[in-house]
Scaffold this motif. Structure first.
Motif, PDB file in Angstrom:
ATOM      1  N   SER A  30       6.548  35.404 -28.998  1.00  0.00           N
ATOM      2  CA  SER A  30       6.819  36.784 -28.589  1.00  0.00           C
ATOM      3  C   SER A  30       7.764  36.884 -27.413  1.00  0.00           C
ATOM      4  O   SER A  30       8.340  37.939 -27.168  1.00  0.00           O
ATOM      5  N   GLY A  31       7.922  35.794 -26.638  1.00  0.00           N
ATOM      6  CA  GLY A  31       8.793  35.829 -25.472  1.00  0.00           C
ATOM      7  C   GLY A  31       8.153  36.482 -24.264  1.00  0.00           C
ATOM      8  O   GLY A  31       8.801  36.621 -23.233  1.00  0.00           O
ATOM      9  N   GLN A  32       6.888  36.858 -24.345  1.00  0.00           N
ATOM     10  CA  GLN A  32       6.220  37.495 -23.223  1.00  0.00           C
ATOM     11  C   GLN A  32       5.671  36.444 -22.276  1.00  0.00           C
ATOM     12  O   GLN A  32       5.334  35.319 -22.685  1.00  0.00           O
ATOM     13  N   LEU A  33       5.582  36.835 -20.989  1.00  0.00           N
ATOM     14  CA  LEU A  33       5.035  35.930 -19.994  1.00  0.00           C
ATOM     15  C   LEU A  33       3.537  35.779 -20.215  1.00  0.00           C
ATOM     16  O   LEU A  33       2.834  36.747 -20.493  1.00  0.00           O
ATOM     17  N   LEU A  34       3.051  34.538 -20.114  1.00  0.00           N
ATOM     18  CA  LEU A  34       1.631  34.278 -20.254  1.00  0.00           C
ATOM     19  C   LEU A  34       0.957  34.564 -18.923  1.00  0.00           C
ATOM     20  O   LEU A  34       1.173  33.866 -17.934  1.00  0.00           O
ATOM     21  N   SER A  35       0.147  35.596 -18.886  1.00  0.00           N
ATOM     22  CA  SER A  35      -0.487  36.007 -17.645  1.00  0.00           C
ATOM     23  C   SER A  35      -1.808  35.281 -17.464  1.00  0.00           C
ATOM     24  O   SER A  35      -2.268  34.535 -18.317  1.00  0.00           O
ATOM     25  N   GLY A  36      -2.433  35.551 -16.313  1.00  0.00           N
ATOM     26  CA  GLY A  36      -3.749  34.995 -16.059  1.00  0.00           C
ATOM     27  C   GLY A  36      -3.731  33.595 -15.489  1.00  0.00           C
ATOM     28  O   GLY A  36      -4.756  32.919 -15.447  1.00  0.00           O
ATOM     29  N   ARG A  37      -2.572  33.078 -15.053  1.00  0.00           N
ATOM     30  CA  ARG A  37      -2.491  31.749 -14.475  1.00  0.00           C
ATOM     31  C   ARG A  37      -2.182  31.832 -12.995  1.00  0.00           C
ATOM     32  O   ARG A  37      -1.313  32.580 -12.583  1.00  0.00           O
ATOM     33  N   THR A  38      -2.880  31.017 -12.216  1.00  0.00           N
ATOM     34  CA  THR A  38      -2.518  30.820 -10.819  1.00  0.00           C
ATOM     35  C   THR A  38      -2.084  29.380 -10.668  1.00  0.00           C
ATOM     36  O   THR A  38      -2.654  28.468 -11.282  1.00  0.00           O
ATOM     37  N   ASN A  39      -1.068  29.150  -9.849  1.00  0.00           N
ATOM     38  CA  ASN A  39      -0.449  27.844  -9.779  1.00  0.00           C
ATOM     39  C   ASN A  39      -1.449  26.766  -9.372  1.00  0.00           C
ATOM     40  O   ASN A  39      -1.545  25.716 -10.015  1.00  0.00           O
ATOM     41  N   ALA A  40      -2.228  27.004  -8.299  1.00  0.00           N
ATOM     42  CA  ALA A  40      -3.154  25.992  -7.813  1.00  0.00           C
ATOM     43  C   ALA A  40      -4.233  25.677  -8.844  1.00  0.00           C
ATOM     44  O   ALA A  40      -4.519  24.508  -9.133  1.00  0.00           O
ATOM     45  N   ALA A  41      -4.846  26.715  -9.391  1.00  0.00           N
ATOM     46  CA  ALA A  41      -5.910  26.499 -10.375  1.00  0.00           C
ATOM     47  C   ALA A  41      -5.365  25.845 -11.640  1.00  0.00           C
ATOM     48  O   ALA A  41      -6.015  24.968 -12.233  1.00  0.00           O
ATOM     49  N   TYR A  42      -4.184  26.244 -12.053  1.00  0.00           N
ATOM     50  CA  TYR A  42      -3.607  25.677 -13.272  1.00  0.00           C
ATOM     51  C   TYR A  42      -3.292  24.195 -13.073  1.00  0.00           C
ATOM     52  O   TYR A  42      -3.581  23.363 -13.943  1.00  0.00           O
ATOM     53  N   LEU A  43      -2.706  23.849 -11.919  1.00  0.00           N
ATOM     54  CA  LEU A  43      -2.399  22.444 -11.652  1.00  0.00           C
ATOM     55  C   LEU A  43      -3.678  21.618 -11.534  1.00  0.00           C
ATOM     56  O   LEU A  43      -3.721  20.458 -11.973  1.00  0.00           O
ATOM     57  N   ALA A  44      -4.719  22.185 -10.927  1.00  0.00           N
ATOM     58  CA  ALA A  44      -5.998  21.468 -10.844  1.00  0.00           C
ATOM     59  C   ALA A  44      -6.573  21.201 -12.235  1.00  0.00           C
ATOM     60  O   ALA A  44      -7.104  20.118 -12.508  1.00  0.00           O
ATOM     61  N   THR A  45      -6.446  22.170 -13.118  1.00  0.00           N
ATOM     62  CA  THR A  45      -6.914  21.987 -14.495  1.00  0.00           C
ATOM     63  C   THR A  45      -6.114  20.902 -15.202  1.00  0.00           C
ATOM     64  O   THR A  45      -6.671  20.044 -15.905  1.00  0.00           O
ATOM     65  N   GLN A  46      -4.786  20.928 -15.005  1.00  0.00           N
ATOM     66  CA  GLN A  46      -3.942  19.913 -15.632  1.00  0.00           C
ATOM     67  C   GLN A  46      -4.241  18.520 -15.088  1.00  0.00           C
ATOM     68  O   GLN A  46      -4.206  17.529 -15.827  1.00  0.00           O
ATOM     69  N   ALA A  47      -4.558  18.436 -13.792  1.00  0.00           N
ATOM     70  CA  ALA A  47      -4.921  17.140 -13.219  1.00  0.00           C
ATOM     71  C   ALA A  47      -6.197  16.605 -13.861  1.00  0.00           C
ATOM     72  O   ALA A  47      -6.313  15.400 -14.144  1.00  0.00           O
ATOM     73  N   ASP A  48      -7.174  17.477 -14.111  1.00  0.00           N
ATOM     74  CA  ASP A  48      -8.407  17.045 -14.772  1.00  0.00           C
ATOM     75  C   ASP A  48      -8.125  16.591 -16.201  1.00  0.00           C
ATOM     76  O   ASP A  48      -8.788  15.665 -16.701  1.00  0.00           O
ATOM     77  N   ILE A  49      -7.170  17.227 -16.859  1.00  0.00           N
ATOM     78  CA  ILE A  49      -6.806  16.800 -18.213  1.00  0.00           C
ATOM     79  C   ILE A  49      -6.214  15.399 -18.172  1.00  0.00           C
ATOM     80  O   ILE A  49      -6.513  14.552 -19.031  1.00  0.00           O
ATOM     81  N   VAL A  50      -5.364  15.118 -17.188  1.00  0.00           N
ATOM     82  CA  VAL A  50      -4.778  13.776 -17.068  1.00  0.00           C
ATOM     83  C   VAL A  50      -5.870  12.737 -16.855  1.00  0.00           C
ATOM     84  O   VAL A  50      -5.803  11.625 -17.391  1.00  0.00           O
ATOM     85  N   ARG A  51      -6.917  13.082 -16.113  1.00  0.00           N
ATOM     86  CA  ARG A  51      -7.995  12.130 -15.823  1.00  0.00           C
ATOM     87  C   ARG A  51      -8.996  12.016 -16.979  1.00  0.00           C
ATOM     88  O   ARG A  51      -9.931  11.212 -16.907  1.00  0.00           O
ATOM     89  N   SER A  52      -8.840  12.812 -18.011  1.00  0.00           N
ATOM     90  CA  SER A  52      -9.837  12.858 -19.078  1.00  0.00           C
ATOM     91  C   SER A  52      -9.837  11.574 -19.901  1.00  0.00           C
ATOM     92  O   SER A  52      -8.873  10.810 -19.927  1.00  0.00           O
ATOM     93  N   ARG A  53     -10.960  11.345 -20.592  1.00  0.00           N
ATOM     94  CA  ARG A  53     -11.076  10.175 -21.468  1.00  0.00           C
ATOM     95  C   ARG A  53     -10.122  10.261 -22.655  1.00  0.00           C
ATOM     96  O   ARG A  53      -9.669   9.228 -23.162  1.00  0.00           O
ATOM     97  N   LYS A  54      -9.824  11.486 -23.087  1.00  0.00           N
ATOM     98  CA  LYS A  54      -8.927  11.638 -24.234  1.00  0.00           C
ATOM     99  C   LYS A  54      -7.539  11.115 -23.914  1.00  0.00           C
ATOM    100  O   LYS A  54      -6.925  10.404 -24.734  1.00  0.00           O
ATOM    101  N   VAL A  55      -7.023  11.445 -22.743  1.00  0.00           N
ATOM    102  CA  VAL A  55      -5.702  10.944 -22.348  1.00  0.00           C
ATOM    103  C   VAL A  55      -5.751   9.442 -22.150  1.00  0.00           C
ATOM    104  O   VAL A  55      -4.830   8.706 -22.554  1.00  0.00           O
ATOM    105  N   ALA A  56      -6.826   8.933 -21.521  1.00  0.00           N
ATOM    106  CA  ALA A  56      -6.949   7.486 -21.318  1.00  0.00           C
ATOM    107  C   ALA A  56      -6.985   6.749 -22.649  1.00  0.00           C
ATOM    108  O   ALA A  56      -6.365   5.674 -22.796  1.00  0.00           O
ATOM    109  N   ALA A  57      -7.686   7.294 -23.631  1.00  0.00           N
ATOM    110  CA  ALA A  57      -7.735   6.657 -24.953  1.00  0.00           C
ATOM    111  C   ALA A  57      -6.361   6.632 -25.594  1.00  0.00           C
ATOM    112  O   ALA A  57      -5.978   5.631 -26.245  1.00  0.00           O
ATOM    113  N   LYS A  58      -5.598   7.697 -25.436  1.00  0.00           N
ATOM    114  CA  LYS A  58      -4.237   7.723 -25.982  1.00  0.00           C
ATOM    115  C   LYS A  58      -3.373   6.641 -25.334  1.00  0.00           C
ATOM    116  O   LYS A  58      -2.573   5.983 -25.993  1.00  0.00           O
ATOM    117  N   VAL A  59      -3.517   6.475 -24.010  1.00  0.00           N
ATOM    118  CA  VAL A  59      -2.732   5.459 -23.306  1.00  0.00           C
ATOM    119  C   VAL A  59      -3.074   4.070 -23.840  1.00  0.00           C
ATOM    120  O   VAL A  59      -2.179   3.239 -24.096  1.00  0.00           O
TER     121      VAL A  59
END
Length: 450
Positions: free
Chosen positions: A56-85
């Motif tokens: 749609s080209g619309q901005l995805l709302s509901g994200r805050t930079n700090a909280a979003y980065l913290a969530t992404q950091a937890d995803i990097v630390r997850s077992r799923k990412v480790a298994a892929k590596v």
């Protein structure tokens, strides 16, 4: 205790301080020699926390930079990412890890190894995510840092498209049911129109016009009947009163009535002139009687005609009332049929709208499930570290020296507390309360005294 006294104490106990400091340095050096060298390699990713919807080209709302980065950091630390590596880099075949594990490394051992060496650091007040890996092998550290970055990007993409894929499958199932419901509604409408012969609204309009025409004709027939009844009443009155016959609008009745009036006037004139027994009077009387009989016969004929007309009008009026009632019922039936047809058409329109909305959403989610782009970009790839990050020789030695000096100073002060000595004239004056009479010159280090 004055600063001078403290200085004398430290100078007197310098061997203790130096020995402890040297010992701390030796222990730190031994730690440096014994501890394996580890290397740290870092990959930097740029994470867009205010990404646009690619459909749609619309901005995805509901994200805050700090909280979003913290969530992404937890995803990097997850077992799923480790298994892929582990799977993508084939770590079970890595020679260094085989040697470290004492044989073929198990998957739990590999999982613990990669998660233990991983360090994820969201940079403050930025959209940068730093992924670091610590290992004794600099090449393995760089390899695993980049491997975690790639596995994280793939996992982020999967986490994004998997819900869209599931929703797309659900919409496909709903579209089948909605399509069947739409066809059922359309077939019902078509069958109903075919059963009742409905093509458009022209038939209803024609029947309405026919009803209006019958109503107008009935009104006209009723007016004619009322007019005939009125004339018949007038004729009945004219039959009883010859003078009133002139008021009728029938030409023959008016002519005979006029002749009768003239004959009666001539009869009255002769009666006054010659008398009732005169032949002319008798002739005029016979003429008046003849005109009266002729007028009565004419009035009777006209009255009979009017009664026939009234009866015919009444018959026609009853027939028109029957036809009008039937036409009203037919028009009402057509209206009921049209209303039912409109309800069926509304159901078709509603089913069509639901199907169109589901089809639009299904197409959108299908496109979202096929997206191959993420809001993550590789900013800096991992470099092969040239210097170890641990142990830090200079910092370790400096900290050991500082710790040795502090410990040596503390020990010297403790020894001085248990073995107090007079080192200055002030100690003598403060300790014994005696005045100093003379001072001998200092002939060497630690030999001066009162």
């Amino acid at each position: 205790m004055s600063l001078t006294t403290l200085l004398y104490i430290l100078l007197a106990r310098w061997r203790v301080i130096a020995g402890i400091s040297l010992g701390a340095l030796l222990l730190a050096l031994a730690y440096i020699l014994v501890t394996p060298r580890t290397y740290t390699s870092t990959t930097e990713l740029l994470v867009d926390s205010k990404a646009q919807d690619p459909i749609s080209g619309q901005l995805l709302s509901g994200r805050t930079n700090a909280a979003y980065l913290a969530t992404q950091a937890d995803i990097v630390r997850s077992r799923k990412v480790a298994a892929k590596v582990i799977d993508q880099l084939s770590l079970h075949q890595e020679p260094g890890l085989i040697k470290a594990a004492g044989g073929a490394p198990s998957r739990p051992w590999l999982m613990g190894f990669v998660r233990e060496g991983l360090v994820v650091n969201p940079r403050r007040d930025t959209s940068i995510l730093a992924i670091s890996f610590i290992s004794q092998d600099p090449q393995l550290a760089a390899k695993l840092a980049d491997g975690f970055a790639q596995a994280y990007i793939q996992t982020n993409l999967e986490l994004r498209i998997e819900p869209a894929r599931q929703i797309s499958e659900w919409y496909d199932q709903q579209l089948t049911a909605l399509r069947a419901a739409l066809m059922e509604k359309q077939n019902a409408l078509a069958s109903y129109q075919e059963e009742h012969g409905i093509v458009d609204n022209e038939r209803v309009d024609l029947e309405s016009a026919k009803l209006a025409a019958l109503s107008s004709l009935l009104t006209s027939i009723q007016n004619e009947r009322l007019d005939s009844e009125s004339r018949s009443t007038q004729l009945s009155a004219a039959t009883r009163n010859a003078n009133s016959a002139q008021a009728l609008d029938d030409p023959q009745v008016q002519r005979i009535s006029t002749q009768l009036v003239q004959a009666q006037a001539r009869l009255a004139e002769l009666g006054s002139q010659v008398g009732n027994n005169h032949p002319q009077y008798r002739q005029a009387q016979a003429e008046v009687d003849t005109l009266k009989r002729q007028l009565n016969r004419t009035l009777e004929l006209v009255n009979t005609s009017l009664r026939s007309s009234v009866a015919l009008s009444q018959t026609r009026e009853e027939q028109l009332k029957t036809e009008l009632a039937a036409q009203k019922e037919q028009l009402l039936q057509l209206n009921r049929i049209r209303n039912q047809r409109n309800l069926l058409r509304q159901e078709v329109d509603s089913a069509q709208a639901a199907y169109d909305a589901a089809l639009t959403r299904a197409t959108q989610t299908r496109l979202e499930s096929q997206i191959s782009q993420t809001d993550i970009a590789l900013l800096n790839a991992a470099n092969l570290p040239s210097r170890p990050t641990a142990p830090k020789t200079a910092i370790t030695l400096v900290l050991a020296l500082v710790a040795g000096l502090m410990l040596g100073t503390g020990l010297a002060l403790c020894l001085e507390w248990f073995d107090r000595r007079l080192r200055t004239g002030d100690d003598l004056t403060n300790g014994l309360g005696l005045p100093i009479l003379a001072r001998l010159p200092d002939d060497g280090f630690g030999k001066a005294g009162p």
